[in-house]
Design an enzyme around this catalytic site. Sequence first.
Site, PDB file in Angstrom:
ATOM      1  N   CYS A  76       0.578  -1.043  -0.050  1.00 30.10           N
ATOM      2  CA  CYS A  76      -0.041  -0.097   0.015  1.00 30.10           C
ATOM      3  C   CYS A  76       0.744   1.270   0.146  1.00 30.10           C
ATOM      4  CB  CYS A  76      -0.881   0.002   1.185  1.00 30.10           C
ATOM      5  SG  CYS A  76      -0.152  -0.157   2.736  1.00 30.10           S
ATOM      6  N   HIS A 368      -1.830   0.489   6.963  1.00 25.90           N
ATOM      7  CA  HIS A 368      -2.248   0.801   5.615  1.00 25.90           C
ATOM      8  C   HIS A 368      -1.774   2.551   5.412  1.00 25.90           C
ATOM      9  CE1 HIS A 368      -4.283  -0.112   2.043  1.00 25.90           C
ATOM     10  NE2 HIS A 368      -5.160   0.549   1.945  1.00 25.90           N
ATOM     11  N   ASN A 389      -8.101   4.590  -2.451  1.00 26.95           N
ATOM     12  CA  ASN A 389      -7.468   3.350  -1.806  1.00 26.95           C
ATOM     13  C   ASN A 389      -7.106   2.719  -2.927  1.00 26.95           C
ATOM     14  OD1 ASN A 389      -6.794   1.303   0.015  1.00 26.95           O
ATOM     15  ND2 ASN A 389      -8.805   0.992   0.751  1.00 26.95           N
TER      16      ASN A 389
END
Length: 444
Positions: A76, A368, A389
Amino acid sequence: MSEKLLNRTPLSDEKRAALHEDLHKRPEAAVISRAVMKNGIKQASEDTAALTRLHRTFSVELETGKVTNQRHSGRCWEFATLNTLRHAMGAKYKVKDFELSQNYLFFWDKVERANIFYDNILNTAELPADDRAVAAFLARPGEDGGQWDMAASLVQKYGVVPDYVMPETANTNDSSSFGEALDLKLRKDAMVLRQLVHDGKDETEIAAQRQEFLSEVYRMAAYSFGEPPVSFDLEYRDDEKKYHRDENLTPQAFYDKYFDINFDDYVVLSNAPDRDFNKLYRLPSQENIVGGRPIRLLNVTLDKMKKATIDQLQDGEAVWFGNDVLEQMNRSEGLLDSQLYRESELFDVDLSMTKAQRLEYGQANVSHAMTFTGVNLVNGVPNRWKVENSWGEKNGDKGYFVMADSWMNDYVYEVVVNKKYLDAETLAVLDQEPTILPSWDSLA
């Protein structure tokens, strides 16, 4: 310690009976039990009013395209960094859906991280294997996760390439098997290197063994991800369908020519209220490149963090941020709200903790990284944020999440902003000698 272990309280018949009695004297117990067992804790405690609070209209909103998808991997931090870069390129060259290769950075991160791992192991070879620092290095030698400074270091050293030049493979789409193999290899290598030190072998022999191990890691990565390109031809159609071609670019030349972002102009602001504000911290245990960027965190109040984030968004630039996405999140709907699941009310149990308490007692986790691409301001005050995202288009609104401002207060720990959005007092903190954080720190 042995005496303390003897001081234990047995669960007697009388105490078990008291537990039973306390439950069944509650008139609502049977109804709540049926609802929770049938629907699950999340569904039974979800606040449906969150959909009203988190509607998807924003007073400040960047023009972005399709989201990326890290699939079953922990990349991520790389995805979020490359998203900020591609949005900048998209705005400048009118190519909003241009995608950069995450695999390219992933390859070099694995090799560079193995290289610095060997240094960490050799530098601590005189310590026992169960020493806290050594154990922390051995706990996650081949992990995927990382920090913004790590991604910035990779780009500064290796540049970037388009995704079609080094596309995803089965082992980047699902990195678990490679991670398991690399963890095993690095731990075994650590065992061998530590033994060479303990046996008094000279530096030349140790260096030769270290280089052989690194060559093996390179081979494993090349077999799994492909070998990175030395040069390539850039080809794309812009949003007006005009064709562009630029031949024989190196990854570094591509970055220098097409991206106006100088990573040295940026700083990571952290909000960790369990430690002093207006103070600089460093996480050397997380650094992935020898001679690369130090991982530095400038700890500030929420007000300062939000102001800098909003200022950068208002100037049309996305913002990388580190967070704990596993808390109070509805993945399918793309919702982030501190009051999304009211489990305290459901169980009639106080589950509240402050942000500082969560960090201190291990409840907090910077799990994250995502990208801010918008914010809604009411009289200059944010009430919700638009979040890009990297979980593909099937989550949220085509991959975009909406975040309540309360969730930012509770679960956002880092943002990356240009230094020009900081006041003189905050900038001066960057001149401090940073406080070194251990490898087991809550922000690691």
